[in-house]
Design a protein around this motif. Sequence first.
Motif, PDB file in Angstrom:
ATOM      1  N   THR A 134       0.809  -1.380   0.061  1.00  0.00           N
ATOM      2  CA  THR A 134       0.000   0.094   0.040  1.00  0.00           C
ATOM      3  C   THR A 134       0.850   1.206  -0.096  1.00  0.00           C
ATOM      4  OG1 THR A 134      -0.121  -0.399   2.301  1.00  0.00           O
ATOM      5  CG2 THR A 134      -2.006  -1.154   1.071  1.00  0.00           C
ATOM      6  N   SER A 135       1.847   1.174   0.644  1.00  0.00           N
ATOM      7  CA  SER A 135       2.710   2.507   0.798  1.00  0.00           C
ATOM      8  C   SER A 135       3.556   2.722  -0.734  1.00  0.00           C
ATOM      9  CB  SER A 135       3.923   2.479   2.053  1.00  0.00           C
ATOM     10  OG  SER A 135       5.008   1.744   1.357  1.00  0.00           O
ATOM     11  N   LEU A 136       3.933   1.679  -1.314  1.00  0.00           N
ATOM     12  CA  LEU A 136       4.517   1.727  -2.632  1.00  0.00           C
ATOM     13  C   LEU A 136       3.426   2.283  -3.503  1.00  0.00           C
ATOM     14  CD1 LEU A 136       6.636  -1.427  -3.085  1.00  0.00           C
ATOM     15  CD2 LEU A 136       7.461   1.064  -2.529  1.00  0.00           C
ATOM     16  N   ARG A 137       2.370   1.685  -3.453  1.00  0.00           N
ATOM     17  CA  ARG A 137       1.127   2.303  -4.404  1.00  0.00           C
ATOM     18  C   ARG A 137       0.923   3.686  -4.063  1.00  0.00           C
ATOM     19  NH1 ARG A 137       0.276   2.584  -8.989  1.00  0.00           N
ATOM     20  NH2 ARG A 137       0.153   0.381  -9.246  1.00  0.00           N
ATOM     21  N   ARG A 138       1.046   4.170  -2.983  1.00  0.00           N
ATOM     22  CA  ARG A 138       0.644   5.452  -2.583  1.00  0.00           C
ATOM     23  C   ARG A 138       1.741   6.508  -3.311  1.00  0.00           C
ATOM     24  NH1 ARG A 138      -0.496   4.645   2.404  1.00  0.00           N
ATOM     25  NH2 ARG A 138       1.558   4.787   3.289  1.00  0.00           N
ATOM     26  N   ASN A 139       2.829   6.069  -2.967  1.00  0.00           N
ATOM     27  CA  ASN A 139       3.793   6.820  -3.449  1.00  0.00           C
ATOM     28  C   ASN A 139       4.036   6.975  -5.164  1.00  0.00           C
ATOM     29  OD1 ASN A 139       4.845   7.855  -1.025  1.00  0.00           O
ATOM     30  ND2 ASN A 139       5.934   5.774  -0.698  1.00  0.00           N
ATOM     31  N   ALA A 140       3.598   5.673  -5.676  1.00  0.00           N
ATOM     32  CA  ALA A 140       3.715   5.666  -7.181  1.00  0.00           C
ATOM     33  C   ALA A 140       2.803   6.382  -7.699  1.00  0.00           C
ATOM     34  CB  ALA A 140       3.695   4.242  -7.553  1.00  0.00           C
ATOM     35  N   LYS A 141       1.642   6.674  -7.304  1.00  0.00           N
ATOM     36  CA  LYS A 141       0.559   7.425  -7.640  1.00  0.00           C
ATOM     37  C   LYS A 141       0.097   6.532  -8.976  1.00  0.00           C
ATOM     38  CE  LYS A 141       1.231  12.125  -6.098  1.00  0.00           C
ATOM     39  NZ  LYS A 141       2.743  11.713  -5.504  1.00  0.00           N
ATOM     40  N   GLU A 142       0.182   7.180 -10.303  1.00  0.00           N
ATOM     41  CA  GLU A 142      -0.360   6.543 -11.364  1.00  0.00           C
ATOM     42  C   GLU A 142       0.559   5.778 -12.283  1.00  0.00           C
ATOM     43  OE1 GLU A 142      -3.870   7.132 -12.647  1.00  0.00           O
ATOM     44  OE2 GLU A 142      -3.779   7.951 -10.514  1.00  0.00           O
ATOM     45  N   GLU A 143       2.011   5.547 -11.489  1.00  0.00           N
ATOM     46  CA  GLU A 143       2.963   4.961 -12.485  1.00  0.00           C
ATOM     47  C   GLU A 143       2.821   3.390 -11.847  1.00  0.00           C
ATOM     48  OE1 GLU A 143       4.587   6.214 -14.489  1.00  0.00           O
ATOM     49  OE2 GLU A 143       5.181   8.253 -14.249  1.00  0.00           O
ATOM     50  N   ARG A 144       3.960   2.706 -12.504  1.00  0.00           N
ATOM     51  CA  ARG A 144       3.716   1.268 -12.502  1.00  0.00           C
ATOM     52  C   ARG A 144       4.646   0.616 -11.200  1.00  0.00           C
ATOM     53  NH1 ARG A 144       2.454  -1.790 -16.678  1.00  0.00           N
ATOM     54  NH2 ARG A 144       3.678  -0.743 -18.443  1.00  0.00           N
ATOM     55  N   VAL A 145       4.125  -0.063 -10.478  1.00  0.00           N
ATOM     56  CA  VAL A 145       4.938  -0.794  -9.414  1.00  0.00           C
ATOM     57  C   VAL A 145       5.216  -2.478  -9.552  1.00  0.00           C
ATOM     58  CG1 VAL A 145       4.774  -1.415  -6.931  1.00  0.00           C
ATOM     59  CG2 VAL A 145       3.568   0.688  -7.723  1.00  0.00           C
ATOM     60  N   LEU A 146       6.338  -2.692  -9.388  1.00  0.00           N
ATOM     61  CA  LEU A 146       6.709  -4.191  -9.592  1.00  0.00           C
ATOM     62  C   LEU A 146       6.966  -4.901  -8.360  1.00  0.00           C
ATOM     63  CD1 LEU A 146       9.391  -5.528 -11.885  1.00  0.00           C
ATOM     64  CD2 LEU A 146       9.711  -6.315  -9.413  1.00  0.00           C
ATOM     65  N   PHE A 147       6.210  -6.265  -8.292  1.00  0.00           N
ATOM     66  CA  PHE A 147       6.115  -6.887  -7.300  1.00  0.00           C
ATOM     67  C   PHE A 147       6.859  -8.374  -7.419  1.00  0.00           C
ATOM     68  CE2 PHE A 147       4.141 -10.346  -4.783  1.00  0.00           C
ATOM     69  CZ  PHE A 147       3.998  -9.810  -3.886  1.00  0.00           C
ATOM     70  N   HIS A 148       7.999  -8.453  -6.926  1.00  0.00           N
ATOM     71  CA  HIS A 148       8.737  -9.700  -7.105  1.00  0.00           C
ATOM     72  C   HIS A 148       8.634 -10.689  -6.045  1.00  0.00           C
ATOM     73  CE1 HIS A 148      12.443 -11.975  -8.690  1.00  0.00           C
ATOM     74  NE2 HIS A 148      12.151 -12.373  -7.545  1.00  0.00           N
ATOM     75  N   TYR A 149       8.109 -11.902  -6.323  1.00  0.00           N
ATOM     76  CA  TYR A 149       7.849 -12.724  -5.187  1.00  0.00           C
ATOM     77  C   TYR A 149       8.781 -14.216  -5.405  1.00  0.00           C
ATOM     78  CZ  TYR A 149       5.345 -16.383  -2.652  1.00  0.00           C
ATOM     79  OH  TYR A 149       4.932 -17.440  -1.725  1.00  0.00           O
ATOM     80  N   ASN A 150       9.389 -14.346  -4.503  1.00  0.00           N
ATOM     81  CA  ASN A 150      10.387 -15.454  -4.542  1.00  0.00           C
ATOM     82  C   ASN A 150       9.671 -16.542  -3.548  1.00  0.00           C
ATOM     83  OD1 ASN A 150      12.192 -17.658  -3.733  1.00  0.00           O
ATOM     84  ND2 ASN A 150      14.114 -16.375  -4.633  1.00  0.00           N
ATOM     85  N   GLY A 151       9.238 -17.749  -3.852  1.00  0.00           N
ATOM     86  CA  GLY A 151       8.578 -18.381  -2.671  1.00  0.00           C
ATOM     87  C   GLY A 151       9.177 -19.807  -2.793  1.00  0.00           C
ATOM     88  N   HIS A 152      10.461 -19.876  -2.771  1.00  0.00           N
ATOM     89  CA  HIS A 152      11.450 -21.085  -2.706  1.00  0.00           C
ATOM     90  C   HIS A 152      11.204 -21.621  -1.084  1.00  0.00           C
ATOM     91  CE1 HIS A 152      13.855 -19.812  -6.439  1.00  0.00           C
ATOM     92  NE2 HIS A 152      12.585 -20.020  -6.616  1.00  0.00           N
ATOM     93  N   GLY A 153      10.976 -20.918  -0.219  1.00  0.00           N
ATOM     94  CA  GLY A 153      11.063 -21.458   1.282  1.00  0.00           C
ATOM     95  C   GLY A 153       9.573 -21.794   1.878  1.00  0.00           C
ATOM     96  N   VAL A 154       8.603 -21.464   0.968  1.00  0.00           N
ATOM     97  CA  VAL A 154       7.342 -21.843   1.422  1.00  0.00           C
ATOM     98  C   VAL A 154       6.493 -22.841   0.493  1.00  0.00           C
ATOM     99  CG1 VAL A 154       6.909 -19.507   2.643  1.00  0.00           C
ATOM    100  CG2 VAL A 154       6.517 -19.771  -0.040  1.00  0.00           C
ATOM    101  N   PRO A 155       5.458 -23.312   0.944  1.00  0.00           N
ATOM    102  CA  PRO A 155       4.621 -24.389   0.038  1.00  0.00           C
ATOM    103  C   PRO A 155       4.075 -23.585  -1.214  1.00  0.00           C
ATOM    104  CG  PRO A 155       3.642 -24.244   2.115  1.00  0.00           C
ATOM    105  CD  PRO A 155       4.649 -23.170   2.180  1.00  0.00           C
ATOM    106  N   ARG A 156       3.659 -24.491  -2.260  1.00  0.00           N
ATOM    107  CA  ARG A 156       3.425 -24.019  -3.356  1.00  0.00           C
ATOM    108  C   ARG A 156       2.044 -23.206  -3.422  1.00  0.00           C
ATOM    109  NH1 ARG A 156       3.737 -29.678  -6.633  1.00  0.00           N
ATOM    110  NH2 ARG A 156       3.127 -30.558  -4.581  1.00  0.00           N
ATOM    111  N   PRO A 157       1.525 -22.483  -4.137  1.00  0.00           N
ATOM    112  CA  PRO A 157       0.471 -21.648  -4.495  1.00  0.00           C
ATOM    113  C   PRO A 157      -0.623 -22.809  -4.368  1.00  0.00           C
ATOM    114  CG  PRO A 157       1.703 -20.697  -6.087  1.00  0.00           C
ATOM    115  CD  PRO A 157       2.500 -22.157  -5.574  1.00  0.00           C
ATOM    116  N   THR A 158      -1.855 -22.222  -3.851  1.00  0.00           N
ATOM    117  CA  THR A 158      -3.093 -23.168  -3.707  1.00  0.00           C
ATOM    118  C   THR A 158      -3.962 -22.975  -4.771  1.00  0.00           C
ATOM    119  OG1 THR A 158      -4.263 -21.596  -2.564  1.00  0.00           O
ATOM    120  CG2 THR A 158      -2.948 -22.922  -1.382  1.00  0.00           C
ATOM    121  N   VAL A 159      -4.818 -23.777  -5.110  1.00  0.00           N
ATOM    122  CA  VAL A 159      -5.648 -23.934  -6.248  1.00  0.00           C
ATOM    123  C   VAL A 159      -6.871 -22.584  -5.761  1.00  0.00           C
ATOM    124  CG1 VAL A 159      -7.365 -24.811  -7.708  1.00  0.00           C
ATOM    125  CG2 VAL A 159      -5.589 -26.143  -6.299  1.00  0.00           C
TER     126      VAL A 159
END
Length: 1339
Positions: free
Chosen positions: A137-162
């Motif tokens: 939320t803080s990144l979106r607030r600062n970015a206003k109308e510009e683009r935000v990147l979300f990089h997720y590395n999930g190698h130490g947690v279970p796989r995504p669910t259905v």
Amino acid sequence: MKMDSELLLSPAIFLAEEEEADMSDWNLPLAFMKKRHSEKIEGSKALAQSWRMKDRMKTVSVALVLCLNVGVDPPDVVKTSPCARLECWIDPLSMSPQKALETIGANLQKQYENWQPRARYKQSLDPTVDEVKKLCTSLRRNAKEERVLFHYNGHGVPRPTVNGEIWVFNKNYTQYIPLSVYDLQTWMGSPSIFVYDCSNAGIIVKSFKQFALQREQELEVAAINPNHPLAQMPLPPSMKNCIQLAACEASELLPMNPDLPADLFTSCLTTPIKIALRWFCMQKSAKLVPGVTLDLIEKIPGRLNDRRTPLGELNWIFTAITDTIAWNVLPRDLFQKLFRQDLLVASLFRNFLLAERIMRSYNCTPVSSPRLPPTYMHAMWQAWDLAVDICLSQLPTIIEEGTAFRHSPFFAEQLTAFQVWLTMGVENRNPPEQLPIVLQVLLSQVHRLRALDLLGRFLDLGPWAVSLALSVGIFPYVLKLLQSSARELRPLLVFIWAKILAVDSSCQADLVKDNGHKYFLSVLADPYMPAEHRTMAVFILAVIVNSYTTGQEACLQGNLIAICLEQLSDPHPLLRQWVAVCLGRIWQNFDSARWCGVRDSAHEKLYSLLSDPIPEVRCAAVFALGTFVGNSAERTDHSTTIDHNVAMMLAQLINDGSPVVRKELVVALSHLVVQYESNFCTVALQFMEEEKNYAVPSTANTLEPGNLTPVRDSPAIPRLRSVNSYTNIRAATTARNLNKSLQNLNLNEEGGPVAFSPGNLSTSSSASSTLGSPDNDEYILSFETIDKMRRVSSYSSLNSLIGVSFNSVYTQIWRVLLHLAADPFPEVSDLAMKVLNSIAYKATMNARPQRILDSGSLTQSAPASPTSKGAHIHQAGGSPPMPSASSSSLTNEVPKPPTRGGEQPPTRPPYTPTLGGQAPHSHQFPRTRKMFDKGPSGSEQAGDDADDPGGHKAYMNANLSTGLCDWSAKYFAQPVMKIPEEHDVESQVRKEREWRFLRNARVRKQSQRITQRGVTRLDDQIFINRNPGVPSVVKFHPFNPCIAVADKDSICFWDWEKAERLDYFYNGNPRYTRITAMEYLNGHDYSLLLTATDDGALRIWKNFADQRNPEMVTAWQGLSDMLPTTRGAGMVVDWEQETGLLMTSGDVRVIRIWDTEREMKVQDIPTGADSCVTSLSCDSQRSLIAAGLGDGSVRLYDRRMGANECRVMTYREHSSWVVKAHLQKQTDGKVISVSVDGDVRFFELRSPDSVNVLQTVKGLTALDIHPQANLFACGSMNQFIAVYNSNGDVISNIKYYDGFMGQRIGAISCLAFHPYWPHLAVGSNDYYMSIYSAEKRLR
């Protein structure tokens, strides 16, 4: 047309002679075949500009979320041993877990910073749900109308669910906590980009889409129901702008190969070169590169962003290859969105192509949204493997021995491939796949010159190529290159920019913003630059200043006016033309430029171009002078004087031979009319008053049998083909038949018949100028009125009648406009009619404002006022202010002049349309109609058109223009380097021409055989037919079996072999004139027909006699002072194909010579006689012209000599009117002349007395001489034709038509020999047209 069988069977018999004949045809110039004659004068349709990035974006914030939990493997994946361990090229087990986590986070940030150093990076290492929420939320607030990147590395947690959840941790790392993608969407908002590096990552992409749909449905429900909880919330952003990159499909696990990093996907996206090289070494093919190991790869010298080093060069090649693959595989709009909108997104997607290639080799399929077509098998990857191979093979020696690095041949080879595509390809094919690489090469100085050259050749293929290059993203590169001072780039850059601006003129703003105009100013001012490059530079500047004030100001400061004025007299015509256009555009509505021009006496320097040999240059000069006087600023005495000066200079072009010039002239004068509106209103009122009180001296008050067509039963009147003279004006079908049937039925108000006189006939504008155009009856001044004004002002000494100093500039210009309104070329007369009518309209509105108010017609709207300067007319031009009561007549709602108060609506003459078609309204006016009547209120149209809200089409608006500049600009958009079709030996145009020339040679050959044997009789009737009108001129086509027959104002074409009518169309001449001469131009090739009428107008037609609509190619006033008379010679012409000269004369005292190439008058030869010229014959070899005159003299002129001494001989042996004077074409050719009395005289050119005299029939009405066979034929009033040979023996006397009844021939109205065959065409007053030939055995 059937080819002659004997010719096909035995071509060798007369081949040698035929080739000669052929060559003469190939060398003959063609008249009126330039683009300005064959094309419509208008600009090209603007292409929809899709190349400009409507919304450039930046990725300003990056969230790096790492869920590694180093040392604890998640329960749902069993790892192999050994297993892939490296995260961001760090082994997490090589240090303490916390340190490892922080180092990996820092490394990941560095890897991203290589691609986007300016973004805000926030790491979130092994976070909880709340931490992720806070971060997003803080990144979106600062970015206003510009683009935000979300990089997720999930190698130490279970796989995504259905259910669409990813995993994070609780505070004390005892549990895995699910995080819904729906929440993530809400916090991240849009636009965003998501990178998922975990197993089964494809599930997240699917869930994301489902949640996005769900959101949209909820919003729809909330929109309908105000009580819904979402209705009060601010609208959440749409998820359409979200991009996702996932490491694998929903059912796939990440590869665990220990030679690979664990975050293989992240490595491909952020360190592509490193991973690509390692992967290359792991392939079997790497064994072909000896001595290269994984350790060696780490030591490749150089930096990624330095293109001169090995590492930098590889990175550069990699960028070029991935960009090229994407451009060739992706749909254009998707390519724009992913590869051109946002630098970081573009880099990630380029690298994603590599990820797809590498990970697919380990049975993993990376997924993206939006989805890309598969690219991993693209052929360009082989070029990449080769480049890597070449680079790595040098490594051992570079590192061990320090040898120099050899640069890759990749770019040079790709340019060669592009060159091959350019030189070898067919017209219609796929675009060249190397285009994006050419773009990359522009960055390198080594290949830049060659790349620009090839790029220019590519852009030259046409507007589609320009659009393609712009969509690849060439624009910023060529814009940047304008800052380079390298002289050798100048011609290439000027060429490229001319191509771009010809297709997309909106680039003018970018150029001015980056000071690009200075580059082109310096090219234009450089005298060592070749003319064609200066032409392109001035074209570019003309686009920059085209209705763009900032551009005008910038170029004015850059001294554009002085630079242009220096080049006005350049020998290169295209340069002169564009210099003039550029000047015209810089001072268009820009007063400071105009005054700068005044100081440099620009207008006087432009005068010389008004007599330029090239019509387009004259046009451009008229355009420039037109905008010069058309400036809307305040007028001082000085500027008014200048305007008057310019106006009088322009007025001299009134009889220019080119309609494009005259159209531009009308527009230029219309600017003047708008400037000095009140003065013109005064003049208009005086002329209108004058016209009412003055009866024009009638030119034909009595009907004569030979002059006017008698009225016949309507079924006999054939339907004319409507003529498409470009805009289908004058579709003179029913109108013309009505003219004919109404000639004796003009009713005045009492209903009695009126004697016909062309002067006082006022059948509105049907008979001529704007025939068939929808707003005829809305014109205040009908064509007849205008025509009458024109003739009044030239006949009478108006001085006594008009109060103003008669010769004021305004009166003169009004006269010029009256003259142009009667122009033979419809588009010119239409424009002039608009200008005259809009002034006449204003003048009458100003003159009687009270009456308008009285009548109840204020509701009807009328044409918008021509001045676009706001509501009040008098602010703009100074027309007298009106009483305030009538202020409504000052707004755009000016009412129409109403029908007069007490009068009954005018009655219609009782007639029935001849051919079922509805007649034009012009005939519904009684003859004595007042000028400002509304018109027949009985007509259907009065009701429909009365309150047409759009205002009239009939009136001009302030920015009248001809489209000539835009049309000329098309030259730069079309291929310049391609061979024109007519020079391409294989083209259809060329083959058709070869066929025609063979046909010509055959006609010449075969007819020569016959005439050499000698013709002993000539009375075999091979054709007879009833012509639609009384034939007045007949003309054989020299090579086709086609004959043109003119009556008073129409032309009929017959095929005399098949005896069928091919065409019949209206020539468009006013009804008091008649056609008196015809010529075929370019008869040897693409034939045009020239018609001359006795008012001095010349018209040229194409597409006749071939099932297409005849079109007027051009028309002009060949002789300006001709007064149409019934007994005069009319207009006589003679045409020289070899020189392209047209000799014209008639009821005037000069022989005027027109150069059709230049479309201007080149010479006036005074005849030195007091009577009309009745016959002209010229010989181009000897530059001689023989003229027969009405006083019986025959005069010989040498056109190489001055006006006073060019008459070299006068023969005065005839006592009466010379019917024909013929100058034989041989070197010692004689003059043969015949008078009405039937005496035929032969003159040697050097002796003053005739060498031979023969006496033929008295009372000659027509005569022709066969140029090859030495025969002459005489036709007389006594209804017979006599044919004589050169000894004066009668060989045939024809008195009756062949056929059952053997009807007697009518009085002969015209006759003509075929130029080659022994055929004689005869037209007589009984409408019949017959052709006679030598007896059959001869033919």
